[in-house]
Design a protein around this motif. Structure first.
Motif, PDB file in Angstrom:
ATOM      1  N   ARG A 123       0.952  -1.260   0.049  1.00  0.00           N
ATOM      2  CA  ARG A 123      -0.102   0.051  -0.086  1.00  0.00           C
ATOM      3  C   ARG A 123       0.888   1.362  -0.143  1.00  0.00           C
ATOM      4  N   PHE A 124       1.493   1.434  -1.252  1.00  0.00           N
ATOM      5  CA  PHE A 124       2.190   2.701  -0.970  1.00  0.00           C
ATOM      6  C   PHE A 124       1.792   4.073  -1.045  1.00  0.00           C
ATOM      7  N   ARG A 125       0.569   4.272  -1.360  1.00  0.00           N
ATOM      8  CA  ARG A 125      -0.232   5.333  -1.030  1.00  0.00           C
ATOM      9  C   ARG A 125       0.193   6.062   0.244  1.00  0.00           C
ATOM     10  N   GLU A 126       0.037   5.389   1.273  1.00  0.00           N
ATOM     11  CA  GLU A 126       0.334   5.751   2.481  1.00  0.00           C
ATOM     12  C   GLU A 126       1.779   6.342   2.719  1.00  0.00           C
ATOM     13  N   LEU A 127       2.915   5.364   2.034  1.00  0.00           N
ATOM     14  CA  LEU A 127       4.071   5.907   2.238  1.00  0.00           C
ATOM     15  C   LEU A 127       4.497   7.061   1.248  1.00  0.00           C
ATOM     16  N   THR A 128       3.698   7.589   0.238  1.00  0.00           N
ATOM     17  CA  THR A 128       3.609   8.605  -0.714  1.00  0.00           C
ATOM     18  C   THR A 128       3.222   9.804   0.190  1.00  0.00           C
ATOM     19  N   VAL A 129       2.203   9.620   0.760  1.00  0.00           N
ATOM     20  CA  VAL A 129       1.624  10.817   1.674  1.00  0.00           C
ATOM     21  C   VAL A 129       2.382  11.160   2.769  1.00  0.00           C
ATOM     22  N   ARG A 130       2.938  10.088   3.362  1.00  0.00           N
ATOM     23  CA  ARG A 130       3.780  10.366   4.537  1.00  0.00           C
ATOM     24  C   ARG A 130       5.144  10.911   3.964  1.00  0.00           C
ATOM     25  N   ASN A 131       5.694  10.712   2.945  1.00  0.00           N
ATOM     26  CA  ASN A 131       6.758  11.404   2.428  1.00  0.00           C
ATOM     27  C   ASN A 131       6.445  12.921   2.165  1.00  0.00           C
ATOM     28  N   VAL A 132       5.219  13.413   1.505  1.00  0.00           N
ATOM     29  CA  VAL A 132       4.879  14.607   1.111  1.00  0.00           C
ATOM     30  C   VAL A 132       4.903  15.278   2.571  1.00  0.00           C
ATOM     31  N   MET A 133       4.315  14.745   3.643  1.00  0.00           N
ATOM     32  CA  MET A 133       3.933  15.252   4.829  1.00  0.00           C
ATOM     33  C   MET A 133       5.334  15.610   5.404  1.00  0.00           C
ATOM     34  N   GLN A 134       6.239  14.530   5.582  1.00  0.00           N
ATOM     35  CA  GLN A 134       7.520  14.748   6.134  1.00  0.00           C
ATOM     36  C   GLN A 134       8.356  16.135   5.450  1.00  0.00           C
ATOM     37  N   ALA A 135       8.046  16.000   3.933  1.00  0.00           N
ATOM     38  CA  ALA A 135       8.769  17.020   3.259  1.00  0.00           C
ATOM     39  C   ALA A 135       8.239  18.523   3.623  1.00  0.00           C
ATOM     40  N   VAL A 136       6.799  18.552   3.683  1.00  0.00           N
ATOM     41  CA  VAL A 136       6.219  19.952   3.809  1.00  0.00           C
ATOM     42  C   VAL A 136       6.655  20.323   5.465  1.00  0.00           C
ATOM     43  N   MET A 137       6.757  19.437   6.458  1.00  0.00           N
ATOM     44  CA  MET A 137       6.804  19.671   7.971  1.00  0.00           C
ATOM     45  C   MET A 137       8.428  19.971   8.279  1.00  0.00           C
ATOM     46  N   GLN A 138       9.194  19.345   7.360  1.00  0.00           N
ATOM     47  CA  GLN A 138      10.713  19.801   7.448  1.00  0.00           C
ATOM     48  C   GLN A 138      11.122  21.066   6.863  1.00  0.00           C
ATOM     49  N   VAL A 139      10.696  21.312   5.865  1.00  0.00           N
ATOM     50  CA  VAL A 139      10.625  22.964   5.155  1.00  0.00           C
ATOM     51  C   VAL A 139      10.061  23.917   5.959  1.00  0.00           C
ATOM     52  N   THR A 140       8.932  23.662   6.565  1.00  0.00           N
ATOM     53  CA  THR A 140       8.230  24.442   7.521  1.00  0.00           C
ATOM     54  C   THR A 140       8.899  24.655   8.554  1.00  0.00           C
ATOM     55  N   SER A 141       9.388  23.616   9.272  1.00  0.00           N
ATOM     56  CA  SER A 141      10.415  23.695  10.707  1.00  0.00           C
ATOM     57  C   SER A 141      11.514  24.588  10.449  1.00  0.00           C
ATOM     58  N   LEU A 142      12.262  24.472   9.194  1.00  0.00           N
ATOM     59  CA  LEU A 142      13.329  25.137   8.773  1.00  0.00           C
ATOM     60  C   LEU A 142      13.157  26.647   8.890  1.00  0.00           C
ATOM     61  N   LEU A 143      12.158  26.760   8.208  1.00  0.00           N
ATOM     62  CA  LEU A 143      11.621  28.400   7.868  1.00  0.00           C
ATOM     63  C   LEU A 143      11.191  29.057   8.996  1.00  0.00           C
ATOM     64  N   VAL A 144      10.552  28.292  10.195  1.00  0.00           N
ATOM     65  CA  VAL A 144      10.184  28.885  11.356  1.00  0.00           C
ATOM     66  C   VAL A 144      11.254  29.308  12.205  1.00  0.00           C
ATOM     67  N   ILE A 145      12.572  28.288  12.015  1.00  0.00           N
ATOM     68  CA  ILE A 145      13.857  28.537  12.799  1.00  0.00           C
ATOM     69  C   ILE A 145      14.334  29.733  12.167  1.00  0.00           C
TER      70      ILE A 145
END
Length: 456
Positions: A123-145
């Motif tokens: 079920r690779f859809r969950e992996l894809t969604v997770r990767n997108v979420m991780q990407a967005v949150m990582q970039v957001t946390s960097l921008l916040v810092i």
């Protein structure tokens, strides 16, 4: 692609934002965090191995609900143990790092459990969604810092950044728990009736976990030695060079997500018949990606001058990515498919001891981090040969051409770096030479595949 993009932003912004010392502490956190994952004791790996190739609809949900709850409670105990020991026996930044490792190990290990279920049932859809979420949150946390650092510069430090990483991992775990709520919440069998299956998961997965951890320790042995023997600033530069190689590894390792369940569905001989071709393909792709080194040299000198010293290590270890990718992505996967993890574990343990000897010898004579870089290349080549020997003996796979190709490409990369100083000249010469070498070794195979494609 989203995850790769976010990783690249982290690689670009975090070193400059944190500075050499705090970036070194962050990399120390990531170095030891992998060891903390040993404390799932193979349970998620057992789930992956025992359910690989099955359909999600066919899983017994009432049993898995008890399994999921057991593992979550088990990991809470692990987190409390690690964090408690760190708080009692360490001080300063080390106390903070290892307390955070205990917390993050809980989030990551629970996420790994659900991730491996997704991978097992494809079920690779969950992996894809997770990767997108991780990407967005990582970039957001960097921008916040970055925003906080403009307000108060002292907020851009290792403490804050490590905490932001943990918040991202916590959010990803919550996503998995919610996504797989039908195997987490609701009516479940009793723990007593599920004991046999729980033992099976541990017993099936512990050897895989041990093999992974030993092999991982071989991969990071040189980094580990630098962290122990040198100051945090030197370790920061050394770790930064491995962050760059991680960009290439991230592209290649995406393939491994689908490789295990796909190969599991094939008959043994049919699966092994693809071994040599896959090894050749991965090697070719990695060596062409290695051309990124030359624009990176210019970029680091321009944008991250404080990390320019890392290039001395990078130009030694970078070609080793082709070898490590073949070992980690292909050879290790095939050992899992053929259920020969014990053999792989023994080989990896021997190579760990061999690597220690090579690293110690290099340090004894030269006392520089570059000695560890050189030792890592020789260790990887020896490991490649030793791990592939099983397939050569049992299945008579062709290996000489692939190994010679890797050796020639490594030597060629070093030759270009010594002979040419200008990055753009080196880039063009390396790409042309890489293409020529590839055609000399695999030109006939490429032509055959093109002819088949045309006739098809």
């Amino acid at each position: 692609m989203a995850l790769l993009f976010s990783k690249m932003l982290v690689w670009l912004l975090a070193p400059r934002l944190l500075g050499v010392t705090d970036y070194g502490y962050y990399k120390m956190f990531t170095l030891y965090l992998v060891y903390a994952m040993l404390f799932h004791f193979g349970f998620p790996d057992g789930v992956l191995l025992l359910h690989a190739g099955q359909k999600y609809e066919d899983l017994d949900k009432t049993k898995l609900r008890r399994t999921s709850r057991f593992f979550i409670l088990f990991q809470i105990l692990v987190f409390l143990t690690i964090a408690g020991m760190a708080f009692c026996f360490l001080g300063g930044m080390e106390r903070y790092i290892f307390c955070m490792i205990g917390i993050d190990a809980f989030f990551i290990n629970v996420s790994t459990y659900y991730k491996f279920i997704s991978q097992a049932v494809m079920r690779f859809r969950e992996l894809t969604v997770r990767n997108v979420m991780q990407a967005v949150m990582q970039v957001t946390s960097l921008l916040v810092i970055m925003i906080l650092s403009n307000w108060k510069a002292e907020l851009a430090n290792g403490y804050v950044y490590i905490f932001s990483v943990i918040l991202v991992d916590a959010a990803l775990m919550v996503y998995y728990v919610v996504t797989y709520r039908d195997i987490t919440f609701g009516k479940a069998v009793s723990l007593r009736s599920q004991k046999a299956d729980i033992r099976r998961y541990f017993s099936a997965g512990i050897l895989l976990t041990a093999a992974f951890q030993v092999s991982h320790f071989v991969f990071v042995l040189d980094s580990q030695m630098v962290e122990i023997l040198f100051n945090i600033e030197i370790y920061s530069l050394y770790a930064f060079s491995y962050s760059i190689t991680g960009m290439i590894s991230l592209v290649i390792n995406a393939i491994s997500t689908v490789m295990l369940p796909s190969l599991k569905r094939l008959e043994e001989r049919n699966a092994v018949s693809k071994f040599s071709d896959i090894m050749a393909m991965i090697s070719i792709v990695v060596f062409f990606l290695t051309a990124a080194y030359y624009p990176l040299v210019w970029f680091i000198n321009w944008y991250l001058p404080d990390y320019a010293g890392a290039l001395e290590y990078l130009k030694i270890i970078l070609p080793g990515v082709a070898v490590s990718s073949c070992i980690n992505l292909i050879i290790f996967t095939y050992y899992k498919v053929l259920n020969q993890l014990k053999y792989y574990f023994v080989i990896s343990t021997i190579m760990l001891l061999t690597g220690m000897v090579l690293n110690y010898t290099g340090y004894y004579f030269f006392h520089t981090p570059k000695a560890f870089s050189v030792a890592s290349i020789f260790t990887l080549l020896l490991w490649y040969l030793s791990a592939e020997r099983y397939f050569v003996k049992k299945f008579q796979v062709k290996w000489v051409k692939n190994f010679l190709y890797i050796c020639v490409e490594i030597v060629f990369f070093y030759f270009v770096n010594v002979w040419l100083e200008k990055e753009w000249e080196a880039l063009l010469f390396y790409l042309c030479g890489c293409a020529v070498i590839t055609l000399l070794f695999y030109g006939g195979k490429v032509k055959n595949k093109m002819d088949k494609a045309k006739s098809g």
